[in-house]
Motif scaffolding. Structure first.
Motif, PDB file in Angstrom:
ATOM      1  N   HIS A  94       0.867  -1.180   0.000  1.00 22.63           N
ATOM      2  CA  HIS A  94       0.000   0.000   0.000  1.00 22.63           C
ATOM      3  C   HIS A  94       0.901   1.227   0.000  1.00 22.63           C
ATOM      4  O   HIS A  94       0.812   2.081   0.882  1.00 22.63           O
ATOM      5  CB  HIS A  94      -0.961  -0.022   1.191  1.00 22.63           C
ATOM      6  CG  HIS A  94      -2.379   0.214   0.788  1.00 22.63           C
ATOM      7  ND1 HIS A  94      -3.329   0.785   1.591  1.00 22.63           N
ATOM      8  CD2 HIS A  94      -3.014  -0.043  -0.383  1.00 22.63           C
ATOM      9  CE1 HIS A  94      -4.481   0.852   0.948  1.00 22.63           C
ATOM     10  NE2 HIS A  94      -4.314   0.354  -0.248  1.00 22.63           N
ATOM     11  N   ASN A  95       1.779   1.285  -1.010  1.00 21.50           N
ATOM     12  CA  ASN A  95       2.844   2.277  -1.026  1.00 21.50           C
ATOM     13  C   ASN A  95       2.359   3.693  -1.317  1.00 21.50           C
ATOM     14  O   ASN A  95       2.586   4.613  -0.534  1.00 21.50           O
ATOM     15  CB  ASN A  95       3.890   1.892  -2.076  1.00 21.50           C
ATOM     16  CG  ASN A  95       4.461   0.511  -1.812  1.00 21.50           C
ATOM     17  OD1 ASN A  95       4.475   0.066  -0.666  1.00 21.50           O
ATOM     18  ND2 ASN A  95       4.921  -0.157  -2.852  1.00 21.50           N
ATOM     19  N   HIS A  96       1.715   3.845  -2.446  1.00 28.17           N
ATOM     20  CA  HIS A  96       1.324   5.207  -2.816  1.00 28.17           C
ATOM     21  C   HIS A  96       0.292   5.805  -1.866  1.00 28.17           C
ATOM     22  O   HIS A  96       0.442   6.954  -1.456  1.00 28.17           O
ATOM     23  CB  HIS A  96       0.871   5.237  -4.275  1.00 28.17           C
ATOM     24  CG  HIS A  96       2.024   5.104  -5.240  1.00 28.17           C
ATOM     25  ND1 HIS A  96       1.856   4.827  -6.569  1.00 28.17           N
ATOM     26  CD2 HIS A  96       3.349   5.201  -5.043  1.00 28.17           C
ATOM     27  CE1 HIS A  96       3.047   4.774  -7.154  1.00 28.17           C
ATOM     28  NE2 HIS A  96       3.965   4.983  -6.240  1.00 28.17           N
ATOM     29  N   PRO A  97      -0.730   5.042  -1.452  1.00 29.18           N
ATOM     30  CA  PRO A  97      -1.641   5.623  -0.463  1.00 29.18           C
ATOM     31  C   PRO A  97      -0.896   6.055   0.813  1.00 29.18           C
ATOM     32  O   PRO A  97      -1.213   7.097   1.398  1.00 29.18           O
ATOM     33  CB  PRO A  97      -2.622   4.481  -0.169  1.00 29.18           C
ATOM     34  CG  PRO A  97      -2.597   3.640  -1.402  1.00 29.18           C
ATOM     35  CD  PRO A  97      -1.183   3.723  -1.909  1.00 29.18           C
ATOM     36  N   SER A  98       0.097   5.262   1.231  1.00 30.95           N
ATOM     37  CA  SER A  98       0.817   5.597   2.462  1.00 30.95           C
ATOM     38  C   SER A  98       1.684   6.839   2.285  1.00 30.95           C
ATOM     39  O   SER A  98       1.922   7.576   3.238  1.00 30.95           O
ATOM     40  CB  SER A  98       1.681   4.420   2.919  1.00 30.95           C
ATOM     41  OG  SER A  98       0.871   3.288   3.134  1.00 30.95           O
ATOM     42  N   ALA A  99       2.174   7.049   1.069  1.00 26.50           N
ATOM     43  CA  ALA A  99       2.984   8.238   0.823  1.00 26.50           C
ATOM     44  C   ALA A  99       2.119   9.496   0.818  1.00 26.50           C
ATOM     45  O   ALA A  99       2.592  10.589   1.104  1.00 26.50           O
ATOM     46  CB  ALA A  99       3.723   8.105  -0.507  1.00 26.50           C
ATOM     47  N   VAL A 100       0.831   9.329   0.494  1.00 23.87           N
ATOM     48  CA  VAL A 100      -0.078  10.479   0.464  1.00 23.87           C
ATOM     49  C   VAL A 100      -0.674  10.713   1.858  1.00 23.87           C
ATOM     50  O   VAL A 100      -0.752  11.839   2.335  1.00 23.87           O
ATOM     51  CB  VAL A 100      -1.209  10.226  -0.568  1.00 23.87           C
ATOM     52  CG1 VAL A 100      -2.230  11.351  -0.519  1.00 23.87           C
ATOM     53  CG2 VAL A 100      -0.626  10.105  -1.971  1.00 23.87           C
ATOM     54  N   GLU A 101      -1.122   9.638   2.512  1.00 28.80           N
ATOM     55  CA  GLU A 101      -1.754   9.758   3.837  1.00 28.80           C
ATOM     56  C   GLU A 101      -1.300   8.543   4.647  1.00 28.80           C
ATOM     57  O   GLU A 101      -1.943   7.491   4.615  1.00 28.80           O
ATOM     58  CB  GLU A 101      -3.277   9.791   3.672  1.00 28.80           C
ATOM     59  CG  GLU A 101      -3.995  10.585   4.745  1.00 28.80           C
ATOM     60  CD  GLU A 101      -3.694  10.101   6.154  1.00 28.80           C
ATOM     61  OE1 GLU A 101      -2.944  10.778   6.885  1.00 28.80           O
ATOM     62  OE2 GLU A 101      -4.175   9.036   6.525  1.00 28.80           O
ATOM     63  N   PRO A 102      -0.162   8.665   5.361  1.00 23.39           N
ATOM     64  CA  PRO A 102       0.483   7.471   5.923  1.00 23.39           C
ATOM     65  C   PRO A 102      -0.367   6.691   6.927  1.00 23.39           C
ATOM     66  O   PRO A 102      -0.326   5.460   6.922  1.00 23.39           O
ATOM     67  CB  PRO A 102       1.747   8.018   6.586  1.00 23.39           C
ATOM     68  CG  PRO A 102       1.542   9.489   6.715  1.00 23.39           C
ATOM     69  CD  PRO A 102       0.619   9.890   5.603  1.00 23.39           C
ATOM     70  N   PHE A 103      -1.133   7.386   7.760  1.00 27.99           N
ATOM     71  CA  PHE A 103      -1.906   6.652   8.777  1.00 27.99           C
ATOM     72  C   PHE A 103      -2.958   5.769   8.104  1.00 27.99           C
ATOM     73  O   PHE A 103      -2.980   4.553   8.292  1.00 27.99           O
ATOM     74  CB  PHE A 103      -2.565   7.630   9.759  1.00 27.99           C
ATOM     75  CG  PHE A 103      -3.325   6.952  10.866  1.00 27.99           C
ATOM     76  CD1 PHE A 103      -2.706   6.640  12.068  1.00 27.99           C
ATOM     77  CD2 PHE A 103      -4.661   6.604  10.708  1.00 27.99           C
ATOM     78  CE1 PHE A 103      -3.399   5.993  13.097  1.00 27.99           C
ATOM     79  CE2 PHE A 103      -5.363   5.962  11.714  1.00 27.99           C
ATOM     80  CZ  PHE A 103      -4.733   5.666  12.906  1.00 27.99           C
ATOM     81  N   GLN A 104      -3.817   6.368   7.287  1.00 25.06           N
ATOM     82  CA  GLN A 104      -4.884   5.593   6.653  1.00 25.06           C
ATOM     83  C   GLN A 104      -4.322   4.659   5.578  1.00 25.06           C
ATOM     84  O   GLN A 104      -4.835   3.563   5.372  1.00 25.06           O
ATOM     85  CB  GLN A 104      -5.943   6.523   6.041  1.00 25.06           C
ATOM     86  CG  GLN A 104      -6.750   7.296   7.077  1.00 25.06           C
ATOM     87  CD  GLN A 104      -7.578   6.402   7.982  1.00 25.06           C
ATOM     88  OE1 GLN A 104      -7.772   5.218   7.721  1.00 25.06           O
ATOM     89  NE2 GLN A 104      -8.069   6.970   9.071  1.00 25.06           N
ATOM     90  N   GLY A 105      -3.285   5.111   4.900  1.00 22.68           N
ATOM     91  CA  GLY A 105      -2.688   4.263   3.872  1.00 22.68           C
ATOM     92  C   GLY A 105      -2.161   2.971   4.467  1.00 22.68           C
ATOM     93  O   GLY A 105      -2.425   1.874   3.948  1.00 22.68           O
ATOM     94  N   ALA A 106      -1.421   3.074   5.560  1.00 19.57           N
ATOM     95  CA  ALA A 106      -0.873   1.874   6.206  1.00 19.57           C
ATOM     96  C   ALA A 106      -1.987   1.052   6.846  1.00 19.57           C
ATOM     97  O   ALA A 106      -2.005  -0.178   6.749  1.00 19.57           O
ATOM     98  CB  ALA A 106       0.170   2.267   7.244  1.00 19.57           C
ATOM     99  N   ALA A 107      -2.934   1.734   7.496  1.00 18.22           N
ATOM    100  CA  ALA A 107      -4.028   1.020   8.178  1.00 18.22           C
ATOM    101  C   ALA A 107      -4.832   0.210   7.172  1.00 18.22           C
ATOM    102  O   ALA A 107      -5.111  -0.976   7.380  1.00 18.22           O
ATOM    103  CB  ALA A 107      -4.935   2.013   8.904  1.00 18.22           C
ATOM    104  N   THR A 108      -5.192   0.823   6.044  1.00 14.55           N
ATOM    105  CA  THR A 108      -6.014   0.098   5.074  1.00 14.55           C
ATOM    106  C   THR A 108      -5.191  -0.949   4.341  1.00 14.55           C
ATOM    107  O   THR A 108      -5.745  -1.919   3.822  1.00 14.55           O
ATOM    108  CB  THR A 108      -6.691   1.057   4.082  1.00 14.55           C
ATOM    109  OG1 THR A 108      -5.692   1.888   3.487  1.00 14.55           O
ATOM    110  CG2 THR A 108      -7.715   1.930   4.775  1.00 14.55           C
ATOM    111  N   GLY A 109      -3.874  -0.776   4.307  1.00 20.59           N
ATOM    112  CA  GLY A 109      -3.015  -1.828   3.764  1.00 20.59           C
ATOM    113  C   GLY A 109      -3.145  -3.083   4.605  1.00 20.59           C
ATOM    114  O   GLY A 109      -3.264  -4.199   4.089  1.00 20.59           O
ATOM    115  N   VAL A 110      -3.125  -2.912   5.918  1.00 23.45           N
ATOM    116  CA  VAL A 110      -3.311  -4.056   6.819  1.00 23.45           C
ATOM    117  C   VAL A 110      -4.720  -4.627   6.653  1.00 23.45           C
ATOM    118  O   VAL A 110      -4.906  -5.843   6.514  1.00 23.45           O
ATOM    119  CB  VAL A 110      -3.061  -3.628   8.286  1.00 23.45           C
ATOM    120  CG1 VAL A 110      -3.449  -4.743   9.249  1.00 23.45           C
ATOM    121  CG2 VAL A 110      -1.602  -3.242   8.478  1.00 23.45           C
TER     122      VAL A 110
END
Lengths: 742, 225
Positions: A94-110
């Motif tokens: 979930h690389n690009h979402p995390s680079a834009v919004e790290p909290f939600q990007g990483a959370a939704t990656g999980v």
């Protein structure tokens, strides 16, 4: 078709298709696509969904083995484990979402990877993460790290799945394009497992979970399949928002539906939302689906049909069941306070037919949508000069043994990961026999007393030096970690994180890495049962701020992350990395060649250029050594086992000291090869401790060179005074990441 | 001995608590669904950890209103033994069954760590299998675990033996007042603690020290299994 004005080729290009691809869509439909159709094609034909630059390469990977229960193609792969159980696992980025919004990007990656696991009918039992950021002296890196770690913890902790391991590297080329890869493992009884293929013409299609909103619209094509521009902040609405509580209910609901035998097929909604989930189900089942967008519960009433079809709202699942069972399915949903709605039907014609109330707003052949995206050949070409600038020097080339060890232990890539891991629940579900920091691999006990082990690894800088050898090393590292706890590989998963594959030099990295991955996994008998590809990871020049080595832009370090799952016969016999008993002998095992400083962590601290190429491996030798070590750990012959990785031999010994709270006294090393010997890097070496007799009995190249004990690490150097470090001194250096989370 | 383990949507450590209870000789454990009211003939209640109802509001604030909690409150009022672990502790405070409140950790972060916990009062139905002053190795894992009560309340609790567990010196993971890790109500039949004894019942996973709490609860109760 009701569309008064059909979208144009310009609209198609804006959605990420090329002009040629648009023409192909027109040809396949026999007419220009309508709005819903174009939106769906643009997603299904995106790099993220269609793997159009990587599919041909991926076909070369080994996918079959004795333990394989389910190979690539489903939501995750699965291997048979002891006690009649099946372990499903997969890594996803979930690389690009995390680079834009790290909290939600990483959370939704999980959240996304967990859904992949329970979509198969497996209960998720563990998470591991693989993270890459720029150097921590950048405020942006510190922000991304802090929020990504918080997001991973928020999701994993709240849903009750332990985060048992992972890895983290800081390197300049990830400065504006961080990597967040999450791997999950699940356990299932094989009889309870389910596939995603839609079956049974006339059966009902039921959507359950969160309602559908405008969040994440176009996520797959906008974020995952293109390079970043300077308008990342504008892309924040493309990032989905995670709700672990909703997913916890969705998880329990899905497993109860399966336990009651109510479902014919099950699929999670991830990237490309309903479009991808439904058309993949139809494709695999060789049927068609009719979906009424008016039946989909919406967060906003005025959503257009195409928005409903492409929304990436999180925490949703799609299932197929017999019409007579819809009521019971919905009542289980109600019990778990999950919204369930019948939204469609399995039809015999192999088309995706999208209805809005009574009228058809889109109709496409399933094959065209799912299987007929044009695939592209890569045009690999080895770069003529260095692709990456030398890292900034932070340690003088004449630093001695004492200062160098402390600098390495405190360097961002080697410092203790405890400040991160303490933010994750690593023990929920009561299986965790080895927590992060206690052993090279995480270990989970199974009901029959045996255990699973898992590891995830990749050193992108080494892959940048040599994509083939660096990738072989990533797989060897995982296998070494497993061997140190006594586990044998059952299977592997991988996440290929690379730059823009349309660049010949990136295409070369990708081709070489996949070749290395295939060779290593074949040698290790670790078939790749699933994985993910993340391309277009390019660092761009910062808009403002100080110039850094990454400031010229270019691809990230090629980062083929490897996750490996293994088994050991007895959880009680799992190995550990810390020294255990004063008086034990310490041995260096496995190495039959001298390590090299080229491409090492010490070379990075010194600011050395990346070498062009790394020395290769005799894989048969490595596999043999891993087997010897694994059997010794299983037999309980060793007190500790730790593989030598970044930082080399002396860093590995210091880690054994710190993990066990015991010092060590090392025999004299020759002064002329001092730094090379102790800080050079090469896979295949292990620091073992145990009785002299047990060590001597190992059938591998072995050098007994020290004794466990005391409260200091002491190294003799021929012709000079011994160098020593107190454990407190080592621990202080090793705790360098703590302030990042203060 | 029959334990009942309450299950809210969002509870995470329910199965762990059941496993822990069942490790006690002669004990069995059943899950109690939040939407039901029947306590199913249990002898003691465990309110386990997790994130009940997502804990998007103040932690435990919604769970206390569930039908099952009404039954648990009635059970406690009649003198029944109730143990709240982590989120369960937060729920019991919200329900008014325990004094004080849990605030966000001083570090404002989730912390998962093995900690040393001292048994301050071993003369309770939750700790009677422990020795006074015994130090237990039990993990904590929470974001909102800083115990707080007004000074007067703390003095009264201290005087009445309601402070059952403390973090060992220099081992307070969350900034709790007076290093408090676990407390009882004045009636001494309801206890809450932030550490997770259900995750310290197996040598293989780190420690067996938490088992003494469940064993204490079972002492004197009828054997069933």
């Amino acid at each position: 078709m009701p569309d008064a004005t059909l979208p144009t080729v310009e609209d198609a290009v804006a959605l990420g298709l090329t002009g040629e691809e648009y023409a192909e869509v027109v040809a396949k439909l026999g007419r220009p696509p309508g709005q819903v159709e174009l939106a769906m094609f643009s997603l299904m034909w995106s790099e993220h969904c269609a793997y159009k630059h990587s599919k041909k390469l991926l076909r070369t990977l080994p996918t079959e083995g004795a333990a394989v229960f389910m190979g690539p193609g489903e939501n995750a792969g699965a291997v048979r484990v002891s006690g009649g159980l099946v372990c499903a696992f997969k890594v996803e980025s979930h690389n690009h979402p995390s680079a834009v919004e790290p909290f939600q990007g990483a959370a939704t990656g999980v959240g996304g990877i967990l859904r992949d696991i329970f979509a198969l009918g497996a209960r998720p039992v563990a998470i591991l993460d693989s993270l890459r950021f720029g150097e921590p002296d950048s405020s942006r890196t510190r922000y991304l790290l802090d929020r990504a770690v918080a997001g991973i913890g928020h999701y994993g902790n709240s849903i009750g799945v332990p985060t048992i391991g992972g890895e983290l590297y800081f390197e300049g080329p990830y400065e504006t394009n961080c990597l967040v890869n999450a791997m999950a493992l699940g356990l299932a009884e094989p009889g309870r497992m389910i596939k995603s293929a839609a079956v049974g013409v006339g059966n009902a299609l039921v959507l359950f979970g969160a309602s559908t909103g405008r969040d994440g619209i176009g996520g797959a094509s906008v974020l995952a399949s293109a390079e970043f521009g300077s308008d990342d902040a504008d892309k924040r609405p493309s990032v989905q928002v995670g709700d672990p509580f909703a997913e916890k209910k969705l998880l329990e609901c899905s497993l109860e539906l399966l336990e009651r035998g109510l479902l014919a097929s099950l699929q999670d909604l991830g990237a490309a939302g309903l479009t991808s989930a439904a058309s993949e189900m139809a494709s695999k089942g060789e049927v068609g689906l009719e979906i009424d967008v008016d039946a989909v519960p919406l967060r906003e009433a005025d959503m257009e049909p195409f928005e409903t079809m492409v929304s990436e709202s999180q925490e949703r699942m799609l299932c197929v069941c017999e019409p007579s069972r819809v009521a019971e399915v919905l009542s289980v949903c109600e019990k778990w306070e999950v919204h369930g709605t019948a939204i469609g039907t399995v039809i015999p014609e192999r088309v995706m037919r999208i209805l809005q109330g009574g009228s058809t707003v889109g109709e496409m052949p399933v094959e065209a949508l799912v299987d007929e995206c044009p695939l592209y050949d890569l045009a690999p070409s080895k770069p003529v000069g260095p692709l990456y600038p030398a890292p900034p020097a932070v340690l003088s080339g004449d630093a001695g043994l004492r200062a160098t060890l402390l600098a390495l232990l405190g360097s961002p890539n080697l410092a203790s990961r405890l400040p991160l891991f303490e933010q994750y629940d690593c023990i929920v579900q009561s299986r965790t026999v080895r927590r992060p920091g206690q052993a090279d691999a995480a270990v989970l006990q199974l009901p029959d007393g045996s255990a699973l082990a898992a590891s995830i690894d990749c050193n992108g800088r080494r892959v940048a030096c040599d994509p083939y050898v660096g990738t072989v090393e990533a797989a060897l590292e995982c296998a070494a970690n497993l061997a140190c706890v006594g586990a044998e590989p059952l299977g592997a998963t991988n996440n290929l994180n690379f730059g823009n594959p349309e660049r010949p030099e990136v295409a070369w990295q990708l081709t070489e890495a996949v070749r290395g991955l295939g060779d290593a996994c074949r040698a290790l008998d670790a078939p790749i049962v699933g994985g993910n590809v993340s391309l277009y990871n390019e660092t761009r020049p910062p808009v403002d701020g100080p110039s850094s080595p990454a400031s010229e832009g270019g691809p990230i370090y090629p980062t083929p992350v490897v996750g490996m799952v293994g088994a050991l016969p007895s959880a009680a016999g799992a190995g550990r990395l810390g020294f255990l008993r004063a008086g034990d002998a310490i041995a260096l095992a496995g190495w039959n060649v001298t390590p090299s400083l080229e491409g090492s962590e010490l070379a990075k601290l010194r600011g050395d250029e990346l070498p062009d190429g790394l020395p290769g491996y005799d894989l048969a030798h490595e596999v043999r050594a891993l087997g010897v070590l694994r059997e010794a750990v299983r037999a309980g012959a060793l007190s500790s086992a730790h593989d030598i990785a970044e930082g080399g031999l002396l860093v590995a010994i210091a880690e054994c000291c710190l993990a066990g709270g015991l010092g060590a006294d090392m025999h004299a090393i020759p002064a002329d090869v001092e730094l090379l010997m102790v800080f050079g890097e090469r896979k295949g070496g292990f620091v073992l401790s145990g009785s002299l007799a047990a060590l001597a009995a190992l059938d591998v190249p072995l050098d007994v060179f020290g004794t466990v004990g005391g409260d200091a690490l002491r190294v003799g150097v021929e012709g000079r005074e011994a160098v020593s470090w107190t454990l407190d001194e080592l621990a202080h250096a090793h705790a360098a990441l703590g302030p990042l989370f203060a | 001995m029959r334990f009942g383990v309450v299950q809210f949507p969002g509870t995470c450590d329910d199965r762990d608590a059941v496993l822990a209870c069942e490790r006690v000789d002669g004990a069995e454990a059943v899950l109690l669904w939040h939407g039901e009211r029947s306590l199913d003939g249990i002898d003691a209640v465990v309110v386990p950890g997790g994130f009940s109802y997502g804990d998007y509001l103040r932690v435990g604030a919604i769970a206390r209103f569930s039908p099952m909690m009404e039954s648990v409150i009635a059970f406690a009022s009649a003198g029944g033994s109730v143990l709240g672990i982590c989120n369960g502790f937060q729920v019991l405070c919200e329900a008014g069954l325990l004094p004080g409140a849990l605030l966000p950790n001083v570090g404002l972060r989730f912390v998962c760590r093995q900690v040393a916990v001292e048994v301050v009062n071993a003369d309770t139905r939750f700790t009677r299998a422990c020795a006074p002053g015994q130090v237990l190795s039990i993990p904590v894992k929470h974001t909102t675990g800083r115990y707080y009560a007004p000074e007067v309340e703390l003095e009264s609790m201290q005087a009445h033996g309601q402070i059952v567990l403390r973090y060992a010196p220099d081992g307070n993971p969350n900034g709790s007042s007076n290093d408090i890790a676990g407390v009882m109500n004045a009636g001494q039949n309801v206890m809450g603690l932030m550490p997770h004894p259900e995750h310290a019942v197996d040598e293989l996973t780190g420690s067996v020290d938490g088992l003494t709490l469940f064993a204490s609860m079972a002492l004197g109760a009828p054997a069933r299994a």
